[in-house]
Design an enzyme around this catalytic site. Structure first.
Site, short mmCIF file in Angstrom:
data_model
loop_
_atom_site.label_atom_id
_atom_site.label_comp_id
_atom_site.label_asym_id
_atom_site.label_seq_id
_atom_site.Cartn_x
_atom_site.Cartn_y
_atom_site.Cartn_z
N ASP A 25 30.18 35.34 4.11
CA ASP A 25 31.26 35.67 3.36
C ASP A 25 32.80 34.94 2.53
O ASP A 25 32.41 33.60 2.93
CB ASP A 25 32.80 35.80 5.30
CG ASP A 25 32.02 35.82 6.51
OD1 ASP A 25 31.09 36.06 6.77
OD2 ASP A 25 32.93 36.72 7.48
N HIS A 56 38.68 43.24 7.59
CA HIS A 56 39.86 43.74 6.30
C HIS A 56 40.05 44.12 5.20
O HIS A 56 40.12 43.58 3.96
CB HIS A 56 39.53 41.73 6.01
CG HIS A 56 40.13 40.56 6.95
ND1 HIS A 56 41.31 39.99 7.38
CD2 HIS A 56 39.51 39.87 7.73
CE1 HIS A 56 41.92 39.74 8.01
NE2 HIS A 56 40.87 39.08 8.13
FE FE2 Z 1 36.39 39.33 9.41
#
Ligand code: FE2
Length: 263
Positions: free
Chosen positions: A8, A68
């Site tokens: 991420d 998200h």
């Molecule tokens: Fe996430």
């Protein structure tokens, strides 16, 4: 075939590390395809077409995501037209924009399927990722090349491990994302699937999972709502390098890459 799967990316620090480092890593390590989870690159929450474009320009081939992906509204109508940005496949099929998987070409010409799925434990209860993957792999196997990479965006290590074992021998790699904290359990499972419970983030090291501690601590100290800000300083770069037989799709090795990069 050598692929690099990056954890991420957090905000601008994550994008800057890609701009500065990715070309060199690709060349030094002979990487044929790069995936990166990009759901937190736009100000720490969500993704936009311009931040996605910056990642593609830096050498990312496929952007995976998770919960998200829906944060920046302007991205949502663009998802159908950009197959290189994936959202989790198990959000359902009725009126859900975007693609949960795609087939891409590595630099050596090998076709690589990249699939994004999302867990349900302590997360929004979307469709079952286990049975949705079964449908994709059993029903759509003709469309899928032997090399298959899965980003499983999920909170619990138990759900992630179960998912990896469920897909063992059917995909080349299952890598976890979402917690932003790397795990030390990377290994190649007996039937040729590379596995790690979480890649860990690529974002500010001195932070609470990517965010400035002063903006996060009040929530734990006294429950006050706060507005998170992306952290600063050295960046923790987390990824795995996986070697795969392009003919069978079986993984041979998985190597963790963890570096602290001064910014
Ligand atoms: Fe996430």
């Amino acid at each position: 075939l050598r692929v690099l799967m990056i954890g991420d990316l957090i905000g601008k620090p994550g994008r800057q590390v890609m701009e500065r480092e990715l070309t060199g890593i690709r060349e030094d390590r002979g990487v044929d395809l790069v995936t990166a989870n990009g759901e937190n690159v736009a100000g720490g929450m969500g993704l936009t077409m311009s931040t996605a474009g910056a990642l593609f320009d830096s050498g990312v081939d496929v952007i995976t995501s998770g919960n998200h992906i829906w944060d920046k509204r302007e991205l949502i109508p663009q998802l159908d037209g950009e197959p290189r940005i994936l959202r989790p496949v198990n959000y359902g099929t009725e009126g859900v924009p975007g693609h949960g998987w795609g087939v891409f070409h590595a630099t050596d010409g090998t076709e690589v399927a990249v699939i994004n799925a999302q867990g349900r434990s302590t997360m929004i209860p979307i469709d079952n990722p286990f049975t949705e993957m079964d449908k994709l792999l059993d029903g759509g196997a003709d469309a899928l090349p032997p090399v298959r990479l899965v980003d499983f965006h999920c909170e619990l290590t138990s759900e992630k491990t179960a998912f990896g074992l469920h897909l063992e021998g059917r995909v080349s790699a299952v890598v976890g994302t979402h917690t932003h904290v790397p795990t030390a359990d990377h290994r190649v499972l007996a039937r040729g699937t590379a596995y790690v419970s979480d890649l860990g983030m690529t974002g500010p090291l001195d932070s609470v999972i990517g965010f400035e501690p002063e903006t996060v601590l009040p929530r734990f100290m006294n429950g006050l709502p706060t507005r998170f800000a992306v952290g600063s300083g050295p960046v923790f770069f987390n990824a795995v390098l996986i070697d795969i037989d392009p003919g069978s799709g079986a993984a041979h090795s998985i190597e963790r890459i963890s570096r602290i990069i001064e910014m």
